[in-house]
Design a protein around this motif. Structure first.
Motif, short mmCIF file in Angstrom:
data_model
loop_
_atom_site.label_atom_id
_atom_site.label_comp_id
_atom_site.label_asym_id
_atom_site.label_seq_id
_atom_site.Cartn_x
_atom_site.Cartn_y
_atom_site.Cartn_z
N ASP A 108 0.83 -1.21 0.00
CA ASP A 108 0.00 0.00 0.00
C ASP A 108 0.87 1.26 0.00
O ASP A 108 0.57 2.24 0.68
CB ASP A 108 -0.92 0.01 1.23
CG ASP A 108 -1.85 -1.18 1.26
OD1 ASP A 108 -2.20 -1.68 0.18
OD2 ASP A 108 -2.22 -1.63 2.36
N PHE A 109 1.97 1.23 -0.76
CA PHE A 109 2.95 2.30 -0.67
C PHE A 109 2.38 3.64 -1.11
O PHE A 109 2.68 4.67 -0.52
CB PHE A 109 4.21 1.95 -1.48
CG PHE A 109 3.98 1.75 -2.96
CD1 PHE A 109 4.11 2.80 -3.85
CD2 PHE A 109 3.64 0.51 -3.46
CE1 PHE A 109 3.92 2.63 -5.21
CE2 PHE A 109 3.45 0.32 -4.82
CZ PHE A 109 3.58 1.38 -5.69
N GLU A 110 1.52 3.69 -2.17
CA GLU A 110 1.03 5.00 -2.62
C GLU A 110 0.17 5.67 -1.56
O GLU A 110 0.26 6.87 -1.34
CB GLU A 110 0.21 4.86 -3.91
CG GLU A 110 0.82 3.94 -4.96
CD GLU A 110 0.09 2.63 -4.98
OE1 GLU A 110 0.01 1.98 -3.92
OE2 GLU A 110 -0.40 2.24 -6.06
N ARG A 111 -0.64 4.88 -0.88
CA ARG A 111 -1.60 5.44 0.08
C ARG A 111 -0.90 6.07 1.27
O ARG A 111 -1.44 7.00 1.89
CB ARG A 111 -2.54 4.33 0.55
CG ARG A 111 -3.72 4.80 1.38
CD ARG A 111 -4.86 3.83 1.24
NE ARG A 111 -4.47 2.48 1.56
CZ ARG A 111 -4.68 1.89 2.74
NH1 ARG A 111 -5.24 2.56 3.72
NH2 ARG A 111 -4.31 0.64 2.94
N HIS A 112 0.31 5.61 1.60
CA HIS A 112 1.02 6.13 2.77
C HIS A 112 2.14 7.10 2.39
O HIS A 112 2.44 8.02 3.14
CB HIS A 112 1.59 4.98 3.59
CG HIS A 112 0.57 3.99 4.06
ND1 HIS A 112 -0.46 4.33 4.91
CD2 HIS A 112 0.41 2.67 3.77
CE1 HIS A 112 -1.21 3.27 5.14
NE2 HIS A 112 -0.71 2.25 4.46
N VAL A 113 2.78 6.88 1.24
CA VAL A 113 3.94 7.70 0.88
C VAL A 113 3.53 9.07 0.37
O VAL A 113 4.10 10.10 0.79
CB VAL A 113 4.79 6.95 -0.17
CG1 VAL A 113 5.90 7.86 -0.69
CG2 VAL A 113 5.39 5.69 0.44
N LEU A 114 2.58 9.13 -0.54
CA LEU A 114 2.22 10.42 -1.14
C LEU A 114 1.72 11.45 -0.13
O LEU A 114 2.11 12.62 -0.21
CB LEU A 114 1.18 10.18 -2.24
CG LEU A 114 1.69 9.45 -3.49
CD1 LEU A 114 0.56 9.20 -4.48
CD2 LEU A 114 2.81 10.23 -4.14
N PRO A 136 11.74 -2.85 -6.19
CA PRO A 136 10.82 -3.52 -5.27
C PRO A 136 9.36 -3.14 -5.47
O PRO A 136 8.46 -3.95 -5.22
CB PRO A 136 11.33 -3.09 -3.89
CG PRO A 136 12.77 -2.77 -4.10
CD PRO A 136 12.83 -2.17 -5.47
N LEU A 137 9.11 -1.92 -5.93
CA LEU A 137 7.73 -1.51 -6.19
C LEU A 137 7.18 -2.17 -7.44
O LEU A 137 5.98 -2.45 -7.53
CB LEU A 137 7.66 0.02 -6.32
CG LEU A 137 8.24 0.84 -5.15
CD1 LEU A 137 8.04 2.32 -5.42
CD2 LEU A 137 7.60 0.43 -3.84
N THR A 138 8.05 -2.41 -8.44
CA THR A 138 7.59 -3.05 -9.67
C THR A 138 7.17 -4.49 -9.42
O THR A 138 6.38 -5.05 -10.18
CB THR A 138 8.68 -3.02 -10.75
OG1 THR A 138 9.84 -3.73 -10.28
CG2 THR A 138 9.07 -1.58 -11.05
N THR A 145 3.49 1.37 -10.09
CA THR A 145 4.79 2.03 -9.98
C THR A 145 4.88 3.20 -10.95
O THR A 145 5.38 4.28 -10.61
CB THR A 145 5.92 1.02 -10.25
OG1 THR A 145 5.80 -0.06 -9.32
CG2 THR A 145 7.26 1.68 -10.10
N TYR A 146 4.41 2.99 -12.16
CA TYR A 146 4.42 4.07 -13.14
C TYR A 146 3.53 5.23 -12.68
O TYR A 146 3.91 6.41 -12.80
CB TYR A 146 3.96 3.56 -14.50
CG TYR A 146 3.80 4.65 -15.54
CD1 TYR A 146 4.90 5.20 -16.18
CD2 TYR A 146 2.53 5.14 -15.85
CE1 TYR A 146 4.75 6.21 -17.12
CE2 TYR A 146 2.38 6.15 -16.79
CZ TYR A 146 3.49 6.67 -17.41
OH TYR A 146 3.34 7.68 -18.34
#
Length: 368
Positions: A108-114, A136-138, A145-146
């Protein structure tokens, strides 16, 4: 002497919104990422770093000053939440006064990083966003990732830029096999999105045999295939960066620069200084031009009649003055040029009332 492109990008002399560094197992992008960060700290910029393959402790040990301006999102220590269940753990004033956020749910990297990026960007006018590796995201999703990199690019301004690393020699995983021929490779998509594409290469390891052969015959043998060489990732010996820089004016700059580690800092040098041949990709070499001229077929060959001119015919053609090229000179103050004939025609025109055009009504003469 003009400054090298790599040095301009490191010092942020000219605006570049998104910089993509394509590295490989033979030469890592970490030395350049460290230098980007250190020069940003030297100019009192804030650094936001997403670490997916680098330990935060090892990352912070490289910097000596302004650690309070470093914010780290740790996606390396516990990316799958094996130790902690909370999605993020926020720590302040760690190892120099910076901020450290441990991300324990990488899927869930986008939801927390952005949201963290946007919150930190608001606190500083000048910011450098770093991602040590997108690989690692790909593995989670190439499409996501894109979209994440595209979101980073949308956050960039004149004072905010992003630098991301990508392992170009690793092909991303695709879950749905039916999408292989429908989606372009992620590397191609990232290269089109970035304003600067940098490809890193290692220096070739010279041997006594190859040097002697090159000196005697001028022929340089190709290296045998292998994943790693003895000179791989030796920053003190040097590396090569092939740069494609797309400027806002539409101009594209291609340049090959060398770099090496000197007294703990990265120094940019011309590629020729490291033994790498430089060639401008925008211009053809003299040999290529000669080959193109030689290979071009002659359309006048094998004809039953002659279309070419002899030297005498060409000289007569160049000396011939056509009638319409003779300039007429009008008499001024009662004198004429000696080259002008006394006889000749002239046209005199006197406008009548109907020719008195009105600028405010140019269609006044139309009978409508």
């Amino acid at each position: 002497m003009a400054q090298l492109c790599l040095d301009q990008l490191l010092s942020n002399r000219k605006t570049s919104s998104l910089i993509l560094i394509n590295d490989s197992i033979r030469f890592s992008a970490l030395p350049l990422l460290y230098e980007f960060s250190q020069r940003a700290l030297d100019t009192d910029q804030q650094i936001i770093t997403l670490l997916t393959e680098t330990s935060p402790t090892a990352w912070l040990q490289t910097f000596n000053n302004n650690k309070n301006k470093i914010h780290i999102i740790d996606a390396f220590s516990d990316p799958l939440g094996w130790e902690l269940d909370s999605p993020i753990i926020y720590e302040k004033d760690t190892q120099g006064g910076g901020s450290l956020v441990r991300l324990t749910r990488l899927p869930d990297f986008e939801r927390h990083v952005l949201p963290l990026l946007m919150d930190w960007i608001k606190k500083a006018p000048a910011t450098l966003i770093m991602v040590d590796s997108l690989t690692p995201l790909t593995r989670i999703s190439s499409h996501r990732t894109y979209q994440f990199v595209k979101a980073l690019e949308s956050l960039t301004t004149e004072t905010i830029r992003a630098v991301v690393g990508y392992h170009a020699d690793i092909r991303p995983m695709i879950d749905n096999k039916t999408m292989i021929h429908q989606l372009p490779p992620l590397s191609d998509s990232l290269n089109r999105l970035a304003s600067v594409v940098m490809t890193l290469e290692q220096l070739k390891a010279p041997t006594a045999q190859t040097e002697t052969q090159a000196r005697l015959t001028g022929f340089v043998a190709q290296d045998t295939f292998s994943y790693l060489h003895t000179t791989s990732n030796q920053v003190t010996r040097g590396g090569v960066a092939k740069i494609e820089w797309r400027r806002k004016s539409g101009k594209v700059i291609y340049e090959t620069n060398g770099f090496l580690l000197d007294n703990g800092r990265l120094v940019v040098v011309p590629a020729s200084q490291l033994g790498v041949q430089e060639q401008d990709e925008n211009e053809e070499s003299d040999d290529d031009e000669k080959n193109n001229k030689t290979d071009t077929p002659d359309p006048t060959a094998n004809l039953s009649f002659n279309l070419s001119l002899t030297d005498e015919q060409r000289k007569t053609k160049e000396n011939l003055v056509l009638p319409y090229l003779k300039a007429q000179q009008v008499e001024i103050d009662g004198s004429t040029s000696s080259s002008t004939s006394s006889s000749g025609g002239a046209i005199y025109y006197e406008p009548d009332a109907a020719d008195d055009f009105d600028d405010e009504d140019p269609d006044d003469d139309l009978d409508i």
